[in-house]
Design an enzyme around this catalytic site. Structure first.
Site, PDB file in Angstrom:
ATOM      1  N   TYR A 127     -14.424 -15.543  -9.112  1.00 16.68           N
ATOM      2  CA  TYR A 127     -13.718 -15.194  -7.877  1.00 16.68           C
ATOM      3  C   TYR A 127     -12.440 -16.021  -7.747  1.00 16.68           C
ATOM      4  CZ  TYR A 127     -13.103 -13.769  -3.002  1.00 16.68           C
ATOM      5  OH  TYR A 127     -12.608 -13.239  -1.841  1.00 16.68           O
ATOM      6  N   TYR A 173     -18.877 -11.661   3.026  1.00 15.43           N
ATOM      7  CA  TYR A 173     -19.240 -10.426   2.315  1.00 15.43           C
ATOM      8  C   TYR A 173     -20.702 -10.149   2.662  1.00 15.43           C
ATOM      9  CZ  TYR A 173     -15.100 -10.869  -0.750  1.00 15.43           C
ATOM     10  OH  TYR A 173     -13.818 -10.956  -1.254  1.00 15.43           O
ATOM     11  N   HIS A 182      -8.696 -21.420   1.318  1.00 14.23           N
ATOM     12  CA  HIS A 182     -10.133 -21.268   1.558  1.00 14.23           C
ATOM     13  C   HIS A 182     -10.927 -21.941   0.454  1.00 14.23           C
ATOM     14  CE1 HIS A 182     -10.316 -17.805   4.697  1.00 14.23           C
ATOM     15  NE2 HIS A 182      -9.460 -18.737   5.019  1.00 14.23           N
ATOM     16  N   LYS A 187      -9.490  -8.556  -6.889  1.00 19.98           N
ATOM     17  CA  LYS A 187      -8.841  -8.796  -8.177  1.00 19.98           C
ATOM     18  C   LYS A 187      -7.599  -7.945  -8.459  1.00 19.98           C
ATOM     19  CE  LYS A 187     -11.394 -12.050  -9.578  1.00 19.98           C
ATOM     20  NZ  LYS A 187     -10.875 -13.182  -8.841  1.00 19.98           N
ATOM     21  N   PRO A 194     -12.029  -3.087  -4.660  1.00 15.39           N
ATOM     22  CA  PRO A 194     -11.490  -4.299  -4.049  1.00 15.39           C
ATOM     23  C   PRO A 194     -12.489  -5.429  -3.807  1.00 15.39           C
ATOM     24  CG  PRO A 194     -11.650  -2.533  -2.425  1.00 15.39           C
ATOM     25  CD  PRO A 194     -12.001  -1.930  -3.746  1.00 15.39           C
TER      26      PRO A 194
HETATM   27  P1  RFL Z   1       1.643  -1.008  -6.653  1.00 15.53           P
HETATM   28  O1  RFL Z   1       1.538  -1.998  -5.565  1.00 15.53           O
HETATM   29  O2  RFL Z   1       0.934   0.276  -6.524  1.00 15.53           O
HETATM   30  O3  RFL Z   1       3.200  -0.750  -6.876  1.00 15.53           O
HETATM   31  C1  RFL Z   1       3.671   0.289  -7.700  1.00 15.53           C
HETATM   32  C2  RFL Z   1       5.041   0.686  -7.202  1.00 15.53           C
HETATM   33  O4  RFL Z   1       5.590   1.680  -8.063  1.00 15.53           O
HETATM   34  C3  RFL Z   1       6.159   2.698  -7.278  1.00 15.53           C
HETATM   35  N1  RFL Z   1       6.194   3.931  -8.090  1.00 15.53           N
HETATM   36  C4  RFL Z   1       7.309   4.424  -8.637  1.00 15.53           C
HETATM   37  N2  RFL Z   1       8.587   4.019  -8.590  1.00 15.53           N
HETATM   38  C5  RFL Z   1       9.521   4.769  -9.257  1.00 15.53           C
HETATM   39  N3  RFL Z   1       9.203   5.904  -9.944  1.00 15.53           N
HETATM   40  C6  RFL Z   1       7.933   6.352 -10.001  1.00 15.53           C
HETATM   41  N4  RFL Z   1       7.625   7.458 -10.673  1.00 15.53           N
HETATM   42  C7  RFL Z   1       6.921   5.604  -9.342  1.00 15.53           C
HETATM   43  N5  RFL Z   1       5.587   5.759  -9.193  1.00 15.53           N
HETATM   44  C8  RFL Z   1       5.163   4.733  -8.439  1.00 15.53           C
HETATM   45  C9  RFL Z   1       5.268   2.782  -6.060  1.00 15.53           C
HETATM   46  O5  RFL Z   1       5.919   3.398  -4.957  1.00 15.53           O
HETATM   47  C10 RFL Z   1       4.985   1.310  -5.825  1.00 15.53           C
HETATM   48  O6  RFL Z   1       5.951   0.716  -4.991  1.00 15.53           O
HETATM   49  O7  RFL Z   1       1.187  -1.656  -8.059  1.00 15.53           O
HETATM   50  P2  RFL Z   1       1.278  -3.139  -8.620  1.00 15.53           P
HETATM   51  O8  RFL Z   1       2.643  -3.710  -8.398  1.00 15.53           O
HETATM   52  O9  RFL Z   1       0.708  -3.074  -9.977  1.00 15.53           O
HETATM   53  O10 RFL Z   1       0.333  -4.011  -7.683  1.00 15.53           O
HETATM   54  C11 RFL Z   1      -1.059  -3.800  -7.692  1.00 15.53           C
HETATM   55  C12 RFL Z   1      -1.650  -4.021  -6.306  1.00 15.53           C
HETATM   56  O11 RFL Z   1      -0.862  -3.354  -5.339  1.00 15.53           O
HETATM   57  C13 RFL Z   1      -3.076  -3.483  -6.215  1.00 15.53           C
HETATM   58  O12 RFL Z   1      -3.829  -3.894  -7.339  1.00 15.53           O
HETATM   59  C14 RFL Z   1      -3.860  -3.946  -5.005  1.00 15.53           C
HETATM   60  O13 RFL Z   1      -3.169  -3.809  -3.799  1.00 15.53           O
HETATM   61  C15 RFL Z   1      -5.142  -3.124  -4.967  1.00 15.53           C
HETATM   62  N6  RFL Z   1      -5.643  -2.981  -3.620  1.00 15.53           N
HETATM   63  C16 RFL Z   1      -6.332  -4.004  -3.110  1.00 15.53           C
HETATM   64  N7  RFL Z   1      -6.599  -5.078  -3.891  1.00 15.53           N
HETATM   65  C17 RFL Z   1      -7.285  -6.114  -3.403  1.00 15.53           C
HETATM   66  O14 RFL Z   1      -7.490  -7.084  -4.126  1.00 15.53           O
HETATM   67  N8  RFL Z   1      -7.723  -6.078  -2.075  1.00 15.53           N
HETATM   68  C18 RFL Z   1      -7.474  -5.015  -1.241  1.00 15.53           C
HETATM   69  O15 RFL Z   1      -7.847  -5.024  -0.106  1.00 15.53           O
HETATM   70  C19 RFL Z   1      -6.779  -3.933  -1.751  1.00 15.53           C
HETATM   71  N9  RFL Z   1      -6.488  -2.858  -0.979  1.00 15.53           N
HETATM   72  C20 RFL Z   1      -5.388  -1.830  -2.852  1.00 15.53           C
HETATM   73  C21 RFL Z   1      -5.808  -1.808  -1.506  1.00 15.53           C
HETATM   74  C22 RFL Z   1      -4.746  -0.713  -3.401  1.00 15.53           C
HETATM   75  C23 RFL Z   1      -4.520   0.436  -2.649  1.00 15.53           C
HETATM   76  N10 RFL Z   1      -3.944   1.587  -3.298  1.00 15.53           N
HETATM   77  C24 RFL Z   1      -3.252   1.447  -4.558  1.00 15.53           C
HETATM   78  C25 RFL Z   1      -4.205   2.917  -2.956  1.00 15.53           C
HETATM   79  C26 RFL Z   1      -5.529  -0.694  -0.726  1.00 15.53           C
HETATM   80  C27 RFL Z   1      -4.876   0.440  -1.269  1.00 15.53           C
HETATM   81  C28 RFL Z   1      -4.581   1.577  -0.345  1.00 15.53           C
HETATM   82  C1  PHB Z   2      -8.344  -8.547   2.258  1.00 18.07           C
HETATM   83  O1  PHB Z   2      -8.155  -9.548   2.969  1.00 18.07           O
HETATM   84  O2  PHB Z   2      -7.698  -7.501   2.411  1.00 18.07           O
HETATM   85  C2  PHB Z   2      -9.378  -8.590   1.183  1.00 18.07           C
HETATM   86  C3  PHB Z   2     -10.049  -9.782   0.936  1.00 18.07           C
HETATM   87  C4  PHB Z   2     -11.025  -9.823  -0.053  1.00 18.07           C
HETATM   88  C5  PHB Z   2     -11.331  -8.678  -0.764  1.00 18.07           C
HETATM   89  C6  PHB Z   2     -10.653  -7.494  -0.522  1.00 18.07           C
HETATM   90  C7  PHB Z   2      -9.678  -7.450   0.464  1.00 18.07           C
HETATM   91  O3  PHB Z   2     -12.304  -8.722  -1.705  1.00 18.07           O
END
Ligand code: RFL
Ligand code: PHB
Length: 390
Positions: free
Chosen positions: A385, A198, A72, A293, A289
């Site tokens: 961004y 957005y 993009h 980032k 989100p």
């Molecule tokens: P993760 O992905 O949370 O992975 C951590 C892993 O550790 C495991 N774990 C354990 N394992 C062993 N023993 C324990 N005691 C443990 N405790 C936890 C968990 O099961 C998991 O597999 O962290 P990581 O790797 O740092 O990655 C970070 C990203 O996942 C996160 O920053 C993003 O996904 C945040 N986030 C989003 N970011 C965006 O930029 N756009 C989004 O749309 C977006 N949606 C989200 C999200 C985070 C969410 N969370 C954490 C609730 C949506 C959700 C639901």
């Molecule tokens: C997504 O595609 O899930 C997404 C994209 C941009 C954002 C957050 C989530 O800022």
């Protein structure tokens, strides 16, 4: 058993770190509390900064991304019924890639299978020990047996609810929650837009993202206490149409295959280091989100820590001792950007006084007008961004 680095957590951070260590010939074990299916099923983020893409390419982990990722060139900012395009290539010479976290995790896991990595799912009750000594270890329960992994370093890649951050004595944190949440859907319908939209609307924020040319990802601002059961598919589409609609443009609707509500939070730990323990990704910091980032910050931490661990095994301790300070300095810049995007684009229904609420909304429109009207402001948004240097 013994390994050089014990990694707790098989999210994107833990899985990517494993690959960096493997390439340097450093042994590691990954302990994950959930099942493989659960980890593969989590949807979450969708945007990769150019720097994140570059890291995956350097590591030879970009085959699936190169095939399925969508490049993009910018985003659309929308308010008061008008849509404005910000062209990142023209502004800062950078792009972003749309590639689901779910696809990234699946690819990293497939590559771990291929190289025969020691990744243990359903490993529960993990507890790090001896972090202040030269001989740390992690105890856990795996396949009904207690295991102890002796190692040189422990990495907490265990997300916001993990066990590693609380194992740091005296650690502090700075955090704030937001008076709104995101309702997110996946729908089987081609995206109605080229770049992400957005939108600030009097009813609340809305966003149009995607996962592929066949699957759309859309979000709506809702109140944090709301239940997904109160949002029928028809109500979701109606709200999306109202908030995203502009004259002469149609939002295509399709079958909703997933829907959930996620709260929003900003959180930064005071340190990412304690003796032989290092934190990466959501274990150390969380962003709302809106700036896309969370995943990118996890990748940035891992790139930095991976390099530092490799240097350490070659006799140079300095990058490892600088890790926490460097990662947190970068993270605070990311935090202010995520907070700025979030507050500019959401409706602050929590402001009780009607005049103060309207003042806030009109200021946000002013901020958006300034942003789209100034090349300098556009470039500042684009630079952040598309991603700060690692
Ligand atoms: P993760 O992905 O949370 O992975 C951590 C892993 O550790 C495991 N774990 C354990 N394992 C062993 N023993 C324990 N005691 C443990 N405790 C936890 C968990 O099961 C998991 O597999 O962290 P990581 O790797 O740092 O990655 C970070 C990203 O996942 C996160 O920053 C993003 O996904 C945040 N986030 C989003 N970011 C965006 O930029 N756009 C989004 O749309 C977006 N949606 C989200 C999200 C985070 C969410 N969370 C954490 C609730 C949506 C959700 C639901
Ligand atoms: C997504 O595609 O899930 C997404 C994209 C941009 C954002 C957050 C989530 O800022």
């Amino acid at each position: 058993m013994r390994t050089q680095v014990a990694i707790i957590g098989a999210g994107p951070a833990g899985l990517l770190l494993g690959h960096i260590l493997h390439r340097a010939g450093i042994s590691f074990t990954i302990l994950e509390q959930k099942s493989r299916e659960y980890v593969l099923g989590r949807i979450r983020a969708g945007v990769l900064e150019q720097g994140s893409v570059d890291i995956l390419r350097e590591l030879g982990l970009d085959a699936d991304l190169a095939e399925r990722g969508l490049t993009h060139h910018g985003i659309h900012l929308q308010y008061e019924g008008q849509r404005h395009h910000l062209d990142f290539v023209d502004l800062v010479g950078r792009t972003v890639s749309i590639y689901g976290q779910q696809a990234l995790v699946a690819h990293l896991l497939r590559e771990h299978d291929r190289i025969g990595s020691d990744v243990r799912f359903e490993a529960t009750d993990a507890v790090p020990h001896g972090l202040e000594t030269g001989t740390p270890s992690v105890a856990a329960v795996h396949e009904g047996r207690e295991v102890r992994i002796d190692c040189d370093f422990v990495v907490g890649a265990d997300g916001y609810h993990g066990v590693c951050r609380p194992a740091i004595p005296g650690i502090r944190a700075w955090e704030r929650s937001y008076p709104y949440a995101w309702l997110g859907i996946l729908a089987d319908v081609p995206p109605s837009t080229d770049d992400l939209i957005y939108a600030l609307h009097p009813d609340g924020f809305a966003m149009h993202s995607m996962r592929s040319l066949e699957v759309s990802r859309l979000y709506l601002q809702v109140d944090p206490g709301e239940s997904i059961d109160d949002w029928s598919d028809a109500r979701i589409w109606e709200a999306l149409q109202a908030r995203l609609g502009v004259p002469g443009w149609m939002l295509q609707q399709g079958t909703i295959t997933e829907k959930s509500i996620t709260p929003m939070r900003s959180f930064v730990a005071s340190t990412l280091e304690h003796g032989r323990l290092f934190l990466v990704g959501d274990a150390g910091h969380i962003v709302p989100p809106t700036g896309a980032k969370g995943l990118n910050s996890a990748i940035a931490d891992v790139a930095l820590l991976g390099r530092a661990l490799v240097a350490q095994t070659r006799g140079d301790e300095r990058p490892l001792r600088a890790y926490s300070g460097s990662a947190l300095a970068r993270q605070w810049k990311v935090q202010q950007f995520s907070q700025w995007m979030t507050e500019m684009l959401h409706v602050h229904r929590d402001v009780a006084d009607a005049s103060a609420r309207e003042f806030r909304y009109r200021s946000q429109v002013g901020q958006l007008e300034y942003t789209v009207g100034s090349r300098h402001a556009q470039a500042a948004l684009a630079e952040q961004y598309a991603g700060l240097p690692f």
